[in-house]
Scaffold this active site. Structure first.
Site, PDB file in Angstrom:
ATOM      1  N   HIS A   7       0.857  -1.184   0.000  1.00  0.00           N
ATOM      2  CA  HIS A   7       0.000   0.000   0.000  1.00  0.00           C
ATOM      3  C   HIS A   7       0.893   1.233   0.000  1.00  0.00           C
ATOM      4  O   HIS A   7       1.725   1.408   0.888  1.00  0.00           O
ATOM      5  CB  HIS A   7      -0.936  -0.005   1.214  1.00  0.00           C
ATOM      6  CG  HIS A   7      -2.004  -1.046   1.097  1.00  0.00           C
ATOM      7  ND1 HIS A   7      -2.427  -1.803   2.157  1.00  0.00           N
ATOM      8  CD2 HIS A   7      -2.716  -1.455   0.020  1.00  0.00           C
ATOM      9  CE1 HIS A   7      -3.381  -2.641   1.726  1.00  0.00           C
ATOM     10  NE2 HIS A   7      -3.558  -2.450   0.434  1.00  0.00           N
ATOM     11  N   GLU A  64       1.740   3.773   3.018  1.00  0.00           N
ATOM     12  CA  GLU A  64       2.162   3.231   4.314  1.00  0.00           C
ATOM     13  C   GLU A  64       3.690   3.263   4.426  1.00  0.00           C
ATOM     14  O   GLU A  64       4.366   2.241   4.498  1.00  0.00           O
ATOM     15  CB  GLU A  64       1.559   1.830   4.493  1.00  0.00           C
ATOM     16  CG  GLU A  64       0.024   1.905   4.513  1.00  0.00           C
ATOM     17  CD  GLU A  64      -0.695   0.562   4.389  1.00  0.00           C
ATOM     18  OE1 GLU A  64      -0.039  -0.489   4.456  1.00  0.00           O
ATOM     19  OE2 GLU A  64      -1.932   0.581   4.206  1.00  0.00           O
ATOM     20  N   ARG A 103      -3.125   4.825  -2.243  1.00  0.00           N
ATOM     21  CA  ARG A 103      -3.008   3.477  -1.669  1.00  0.00           C
ATOM     22  C   ARG A 103      -2.725   2.406  -2.727  1.00  0.00           C
ATOM     23  O   ARG A 103      -1.964   1.474  -2.513  1.00  0.00           O
ATOM     24  CB  ARG A 103      -4.329   3.142  -0.957  1.00  0.00           C
ATOM     25  CG  ARG A 103      -4.548   1.666  -0.596  1.00  0.00           C
ATOM     26  CD  ARG A 103      -5.916   1.502   0.058  1.00  0.00           C
ATOM     27  NE  ARG A 103      -6.324   0.111   0.231  1.00  0.00           N
ATOM     28  CZ  ARG A 103      -6.163  -0.580   1.351  1.00  0.00           C
ATOM     29  NH1 ARG A 103      -5.533  -0.053   2.373  1.00  0.00           N
ATOM     30  NH2 ARG A 103      -6.610  -1.816   1.449  1.00  0.00           N
ATOM     31  N   HIS A 144       2.451  -3.515   7.031  1.00  0.00           N
ATOM     32  CA  HIS A 144       1.501  -2.457   6.654  1.00  0.00           C
ATOM     33  C   HIS A 144       1.469  -1.446   7.785  1.00  0.00           C
ATOM     34  O   HIS A 144       2.094  -1.613   8.824  1.00  0.00           O
ATOM     35  CB  HIS A 144       0.082  -3.033   6.515  1.00  0.00           C
ATOM     36  CG  HIS A 144      -0.141  -3.889   5.309  1.00  0.00           C
ATOM     37  ND1 HIS A 144      -0.917  -3.496   4.258  1.00  0.00           N
ATOM     38  CD2 HIS A 144       0.300  -5.134   5.003  1.00  0.00           C
ATOM     39  CE1 HIS A 144      -0.963  -4.438   3.347  1.00  0.00           C
ATOM     40  NE2 HIS A 144      -0.229  -5.461   3.767  1.00  0.00           N
ATOM     41  N   GLU A 188       0.340  -4.657  11.192  1.00  0.00           N
ATOM     42  CA  GLU A 188      -0.081  -3.266  11.040  1.00  0.00           C
ATOM     43  C   GLU A 188       0.759  -2.497  12.049  1.00  0.00           C
ATOM     44  O   GLU A 188       0.537  -2.607  13.262  1.00  0.00           O
ATOM     45  CB  GLU A 188      -1.571  -3.087  11.340  1.00  0.00           C
ATOM     46  CG  GLU A 188      -2.505  -3.816  10.380  1.00  0.00           C
ATOM     47  CD  GLU A 188      -2.657  -3.141   9.023  1.00  0.00           C
ATOM     48  OE1 GLU A 188      -2.141  -2.014   8.836  1.00  0.00           O
ATOM     49  OE2 GLU A 188      -3.295  -3.747   8.143  1.00  0.00           O
TER      50      GLU A 188
END
Ligand code: 0X9
Ligand code: ZN
Ligand code: ZN
Length: 411
Positions: free
Chosen positions: A175, A178, A231, A299, A374
């Site tokens: 993405h 990020e 993104r 991410h 994440e």
């Protein structure tokens, strides 16, 4: 059409192109709201809103689960109406996104990477090439090619023979926005090469490694040149550009939590592996798939350690081992700065998300160790994590990775 009008419209197109070429998207007075739905109806209302002009920084999860939504200034009043009419709690989490973006900028010029700021694709690639040129344990690898014709570069690190079947693959920045994910990957790569910590050395030298810092170079470049909040890929589709490269893999493709609509941030693409980047990377991974012991994807944001799969909440394959080790890894991660991570199945802790890279790797090769992180933070800065958090984030993440690899070797 006569020659004159043809000529003038040609001129017009040229100047429009000129205007678009140097214009950078600004986020002045864009605000990020944290909305907490307090009923099932409110959850459904939010889902309706998700594809309606607002950029959801985090997706709708369920009742009492907060969602971060970026609101453009000219939508502010109608958004406030929505809040007033719905069963939500709301607070402004980020008052001005552009201010964060401005603060994110590099304060000084630098040579190589030093992790005090974020870097462009060229800077990252130059650094990788230099590593390969100066270090006999490092080899530059081209793992794929993008729609716009860029190489997708990574490195293979190997300290000795015999580690082939303990290969660790690190993915990041699939993405585009990020940025912390590739910064963490390059920092960890540097530690794997240079750390004198005995645990890091032991883990480093008993595995072969692939590090691919930027899985989505076209999108990543676009976040630097044009739109910090991009993104997806940059493959053009009718009306909108880009598919979500983490919905495009050929395992349970379009099986929940992805959108068939090109304008959605989670557009899965017209078919599995429609995107040149995911297709070519998957072909590369296939050449080493049977050797993989671990596949780790980075991410941001939310501070989660996610376990397969994204299409089902069933606890499949070695879920229990992944969970138990994940909990230990999260506690190693917390030791340094007290950063708290939640561990669990993607669907259970986040939402349904099918067609992701980790799911494809797990489902295709049965790779034992598979985690999607994440990374920081929990929303104070979201995707625009200040550069002074790069090193702390990377340090704690490496602590957890060392624990994962050590614990799996004990099983
Ligand atoms: O939705 C995603 O792709 C990830 N979250 S993010 O906010 N960074 O977009 C979660 C990925 C879950 N992984 C898989 N479904 N394999
Ligand atoms: Zn720098
Ligand atoms: Zn992501």
């Amino acid at each position: 059409m006569n020659l004159v009008t043809t000529f003038t419209s040609f001129l017009f197109l040229l100047s429009l192109h000129q205007i678009l070429a140097d214009e950078k998207v600004r986020y002045d007075n864009f605000q990020v709201y944290r909305i907490t739905p307090r009923s099932q109806k409110a959850v459904e209302d939010l889902r309706q809103l998700e594809d309606n002009g607002y950029d959801f920084w985090t997706s709708v999860r369920g009742v009492n689960q907060p969602v971060d939504i970026m609101v453009p200034p000219h939508y502010k009043h109608r958004f406030n109406d929505i809040i007033r009419l719905g069963q939500f709690d709301a607070e402004v989490y980020i008052p001005d996104v552009q201010k964060l973006i401005d603060n994110e900028k590099s304060q000084r010029a630098s040579v190589g990477l030093e992790w005090s700021d974020y870097h462009t694709l060229d800077e990252i690639y130059d650094w990788l090439k230099n590593l390969a040129n100066t270090n006999q344990n490092v080899e530059l690898v081209t793992v794929g090619k993008t729609y716009e014709g860029r190489d997708i570069l990574g490195v293979k690190v190997s300290f000795k023979e015999g580690n082939e079947n303990r290969t660790v693959f690190i993915e990041s920045n699939i993405h585009a926005r990020e940025w912390i994910s590739s910064a963490v990957t390059t920092w960890i790569l540097n530690e794997i090469l240079t750390s004198s910590d005995s645990n890091v050395r032991e883990v480093a030298e008993s595995h072969d490694w692939y590090f691919v810092p930027v899985f989505n170079p076209d999108g990543f470049v676009y976040t630097h040149t044009t739109d910090r909040m991009w993104r997806k890929t940059r493959v053009p589709y009718f009306l909108c550009v880009g598919a979500d490269p983490n919905r495009n893999w050929d395992f349970h493709f379009n099986d929940g939590g992805s959108s068939p609509s090109p304008c959605s941030e989670t557009y899965c693409g017209p078919k599995a592996f429609s995107e040149p980047s995911t297709k070519s990377i998957s072909e590369f991974i296939s050449t080493i798939g049977s050797k993989l012991q671990a596949y780790i994807a980075f991410h941001s944001y939310s501070q989660l350690m996610l376990l397969p799969y994204g299409y089902t909440s069933d606890h499949l394959e070695n879920y229990q081992d992944l969970y138990d080790v994940g909990v230990k890894a999260a506690s190693s991660l917390a030791k340094r700065y007290n950063t708290k991570y939640q561990v669990g199945n993607i669907v259970e802790v986040l939402y349904v998300a099918s067609g992701g890279s980790m799911d494809w790797v797990k489902g295709t090769f049965g790779t034992p160790i598979t985690y999607t992180y994440e990374l920081r933070d929990t929303g104070r800065y979201g995707f625009v994590l200040p550069p002074d958090q790069i090193i702390p984030t990377a340090e704690e993440t490496l602590d957890s990775l060392v624990t994962i690899l050590q614990e799996f070797d004990k099983l």
